[in-house]
Write a protein that holds these residues in place. Structure first.
Motif, PDB file in Angstrom:
ATOM      1  N   ARG A 223       0.839  -1.062   0.187  1.00 29.20           N
ATOM      2  CA  ARG A 223      -0.220   0.082   0.004  1.00 29.20           C
ATOM      3  C   ARG A 223       0.790   1.308   0.050  1.00 29.20           C
ATOM      4  O   ARG A 223       2.147   1.026   0.169  1.00 29.20           O
ATOM      5  CB  ARG A 223      -0.994  -0.102   1.253  1.00 29.20           C
ATOM      6  N   GLY A 224       0.162   2.397  -0.235  1.00 30.69           N
ATOM      7  CA  GLY A 224       1.012   3.668  -0.189  1.00 30.69           C
ATOM      8  C   GLY A 224       1.814   3.942  -1.281  1.00 30.69           C
ATOM      9  O   GLY A 224       1.690   3.369  -2.396  1.00 30.69           O
ATOM     10  N   LEU A 225       2.540   5.181  -1.319  1.00 32.25           N
ATOM     11  CA  LEU A 225       3.437   5.520  -2.514  1.00 32.25           C
ATOM     12  C   LEU A 225       4.824   5.477  -2.034  1.00 32.25           C
ATOM     13  O   LEU A 225       5.819   6.401  -2.311  1.00 32.25           O
ATOM     14  CB  LEU A 225       3.047   6.959  -2.721  1.00 32.25           C
ATOM     15  N   SER A 226       5.422   4.383  -1.632  1.00 26.95           N
ATOM     16  CA  SER A 226       6.848   4.162  -1.060  1.00 26.95           C
ATOM     17  C   SER A 226       7.362   3.578  -2.636  1.00 26.95           C
ATOM     18  O   SER A 226       6.757   3.065  -3.450  1.00 26.95           O
ATOM     19  CB  SER A 226       7.085   2.913  -0.005  1.00 26.95           C
ATOM     20  N   ARG A 227       8.541   4.146  -2.937  1.00 26.40           N
ATOM     21  CA  ARG A 227       9.259   3.489  -4.122  1.00 26.40           C
ATOM     22  C   ARG A 227       8.871   1.764  -4.282  1.00 26.40           C
ATOM     23  O   ARG A 227       8.731   1.572  -5.268  1.00 26.40           O
ATOM     24  CB  ARG A 227      10.781   3.652  -3.948  1.00 26.40           C
ATOM     25  N   LYS A 228       9.127   1.065  -3.142  1.00 28.84           N
ATOM     26  CA  LYS A 228       9.014  -0.475  -3.248  1.00 28.84           C
ATOM     27  C   LYS A 228       7.487  -0.540  -3.723  1.00 28.84           C
ATOM     28  O   LYS A 228       7.265  -1.187  -4.749  1.00 28.84           O
ATOM     29  CB  LYS A 228       9.101  -1.060  -1.793  1.00 28.84           C
ATOM     30  N   HIS A 229       6.570  -0.120  -3.185  1.00 30.91           N
ATOM     31  CA  HIS A 229       5.190  -0.483  -3.574  1.00 30.91           C
ATOM     32  C   HIS A 229       4.724   0.165  -4.839  1.00 30.91           C
ATOM     33  O   HIS A 229       3.973  -0.447  -5.892  1.00 30.91           O
ATOM     34  CB  HIS A 229       4.048   0.261  -2.676  1.00 30.91           C
ATOM     35  N   ILE A 230       5.213   1.379  -5.223  1.00 26.79           N
ATOM     36  CA  ILE A 230       5.072   1.871  -6.715  1.00 26.79           C
ATOM     37  C   ILE A 230       5.700   1.055  -7.866  1.00 26.79           C
ATOM     38  O   ILE A 230       4.975   0.647  -8.609  1.00 26.79           O
ATOM     39  CB  ILE A 230       5.678   3.390  -6.785  1.00 26.79           C
ATOM     40  N   MET A 231       7.147   0.621  -7.377  1.00 27.22           N
ATOM     41  CA  MET A 231       7.792   0.158  -8.578  1.00 27.22           C
ATOM     42  C   MET A 231       7.023  -1.529  -8.630  1.00 27.22           C
ATOM     43  O   MET A 231       6.920  -1.920  -9.856  1.00 27.22           O
ATOM     44  CB  MET A 231       9.283  -0.359  -8.142  1.00 27.22           C
TER      45      MET A 231
ATOM     46  N   ASP B 166       0.286  10.260   0.135  1.00 25.48           N
ATOM     47  CA  ASP B 166       0.745   9.233   1.203  1.00 25.48           C
ATOM     48  C   ASP B 166       1.402  10.480   2.044  1.00 25.48           C
ATOM     49  O   ASP B 166       2.701  10.739   1.926  1.00 25.48           O
ATOM     50  CB  ASP B 166       1.628   8.212   0.378  1.00 25.48           C
ATOM     51  N   TYR B 167       0.713  10.327   3.201  1.00 24.69           N
ATOM     52  CA  TYR B 167       1.372  11.018   4.465  1.00 24.69           C
ATOM     53  C   TYR B 167       2.599  10.295   5.066  1.00 24.69           C
ATOM     54  O   TYR B 167       3.195  11.087   6.007  1.00 24.69           O
ATOM     55  CB  TYR B 167       0.400  11.451   5.456  1.00 24.69           C
ATOM     56  N   GLN B 168       2.529   9.099   4.849  1.00 18.20           N
ATOM     57  CA  GLN B 168       3.725   8.459   5.376  1.00 18.20           C
ATOM     58  C   GLN B 168       5.072   8.219   4.794  1.00 18.20           C
ATOM     59  O   GLN B 168       6.009   7.530   5.115  1.00 18.20           O
ATOM     60  CB  GLN B 168       3.129   6.855   5.706  1.00 18.20           C
ATOM     61  N   THR B 169       5.268   8.699   3.481  1.00 16.24           N
ATOM     62  CA  THR B 169       6.332   8.472   2.731  1.00 16.24           C
ATOM     63  C   THR B 169       6.712  10.009   2.091  1.00 16.24           C
ATOM     64  O   THR B 169       5.981  10.743   1.824  1.00 16.24           O
ATOM     65  CB  THR B 169       5.755   7.728   1.551  1.00 16.24           C
ATOM     66  N   PRO B 170       7.768  10.299   2.135  1.00 18.27           N
ATOM     67  CA  PRO B 170       8.302  11.390   1.703  1.00 18.27           C
ATOM     68  C   PRO B 170       8.043  11.529   0.168  1.00 18.27           C
ATOM     69  O   PRO B 170       8.239  10.749  -0.567  1.00 18.27           O
ATOM     70  CB  PRO B 170       9.826  11.165   1.780  1.00 18.27           C
ATOM     71  N   LEU B 171       7.585  12.908  -0.034  1.00 21.72           N
ATOM     72  CA  LEU B 171       7.187  13.282  -1.434  1.00 21.72           C
ATOM     73  C   LEU B 171       8.157  12.889  -2.309  1.00 21.72           C
ATOM     74  O   LEU B 171       8.009  12.654  -3.672  1.00 21.72           O
ATOM     75  CB  LEU B 171       6.573  14.546  -1.654  1.00 21.72           C
ATOM     76  N   GLU B 172       9.366  13.197  -2.038  1.00 20.19           N
ATOM     77  CA  GLU B 172      10.614  13.241  -2.976  1.00 20.19           C
ATOM     78  C   GLU B 172      10.827  11.640  -3.509  1.00 20.19           C
ATOM     79  O   GLU B 172      11.186  11.369  -4.509  1.00 20.19           O
ATOM     80  CB  GLU B 172      12.062  13.728  -2.307  1.00 20.19           C
TER      81      GLU B 172
END
Length: 332
Positions: free
Chosen positions: A92-100, A124-130
């Motif tokens: 879940r979320g927008l971490s690099r791991k999940h997006i990829m 995603d407020y739990q992952t840096p936007l960068e």
């Protein structure tokens, strides 16, 4: 069908987009899904919107199967990432791991090498936007997505994401918000910023989850198996869209729809498309004939006097508070 540029990008999309939230993999099976998609194509719809989380990934698979054999370059396929697609802590979320990992799963289910638009389904407020924007940039450079968009981000979030995207050599081109006659929270802030930055709106729920079709009547029973029907067949009266005052005002729109020569549903979709910042309105269907009615809205121009009458009829039941952009509801 009318075709519009997606924001300031060079890509055209059909003004009516076909979306499969709550239908493919949930309400209807593959044969019905394929029938709806093929009817959409026959009607000139070339833009198809889905998400990895819809029907627990089954919606993407259904759309991929329905489009099998269609010339890939003739359609625009949109999907999204953010909501859970599994039980794991990183599903879940927008971490690099999940997006990829999610883009690869989406491409596999959609039976394609790339999507035309890949969207952040929420902020995603739990992952840096960068981290998020770098992952999106890498996906674009890898050829797995042509364009990047967001959904239900606030003005501050859109501005921050757009600035980072530009630094990374890509651009945000779209926002996917809820927008209809009753829900106009994007008008005060999101639309002006989007016009400034070159984002187009791809709006969902132009029918206010079916309320603007007029099928829900004040004091009446809910249509069987409808979105706002309880198990006993009564209206889920706690939802703001089905309050008695709202339903009474919606019924008062009927003469205006008749004046425009449209069904209530087509009138609602046509209203959304009058906003010049709207690139496309997403409609769903569980039966092909539903699409035929909605597509009539694509070429309609509603006169300013008629638009003013809509505002007069609906009055204070319209929600315009920009604080109700949905991302606020996702904050920890």
């Amino acid at each position: 069908m009318q075709y519009r540029k997606l924001g300031n990008s060079g890509m055209f999309v059909s003004a009516i987009a076909y979306g499969n939230w709550t239908t493919h993999g949930e309400q209807i099976g593959q044969d019905a899904a394929t029938s709806c998609v093929r009817t959409a194509l026959d009607l000139g719809i070339t833009t198809f919107d889905t998400a990895d989380a819809y029907a627990a990934t089954k919606a993407e698979s259904a759309l991929g199967e329905a489009l099998h054999g269609v010339r890939r370059e003739s359609v625009e396929i949109f999907t999204k990432v953010y909501f859970p697609t599994g039980d794991g802590k990183n599903d879940r979320g927008l971490s690099r791991k999940h997006i990829m990992e999610s883009i690869n799963g989406s491409l596999r289910r959609l039976q394609t090498d790339y999507v035309d638009l890949y969207q952040a389904h929420r902020y995603d407020y739990q992952t840096p936007l960068e981290e998020t924007m770098q992952a999106f940039a890498d996906i674009v450079r890898a050829g797995k997505a042509h364009y990047i968009g967001v959904s239900e981000w606030t003005v501050e979030e859109i501005r921050g994401g757009a600035a980072l995207a530009e630094e990374l050599g890509i651009r945000l081109v779209s926002n996917q918000p809820q927008y209809n006659m009753l829900w106009r929270v994007i008008e005060p802030e999101v639309v002006p910023l989007s016009q400034e930055l070159g984002l187009g709106q791809i709006v969902w729920s132009p029918l206010a989850q079916g309320v603007l079709t007029g099928k829900y009547t004040p004091g009446g029973a809910a249509p069987a198996a409808s979105r706002f029907s309880t198990e006993s067949g009564q209206l889920k009266a706690e939802h703001p869209y089905v309050q008695t005052t709202v339903l009474e005002r919606v019924q008062s729109l009927r003469p205006l729809a008749e004046q425009a020569g449209l069904s209530m549903a087509a009138f609602a979709v046509a209203w959304v498309l009058q906003n010049p910042n709207v690139s496309a309105a997403i409609v769903g269907a569980s039966r092909p004939e539903q699409l035929e009615d909605n597509v009539t809205a694509a070429s309609v121009v509603l006169e300013p006097a008629l638009l003013a009458q809509v505002d007069q009829v609906l009055g204070n039941v319209v929600e315009r508070d920009p604080a109700k952009v949905e991302s606020f509801l996702q904050r920890p």
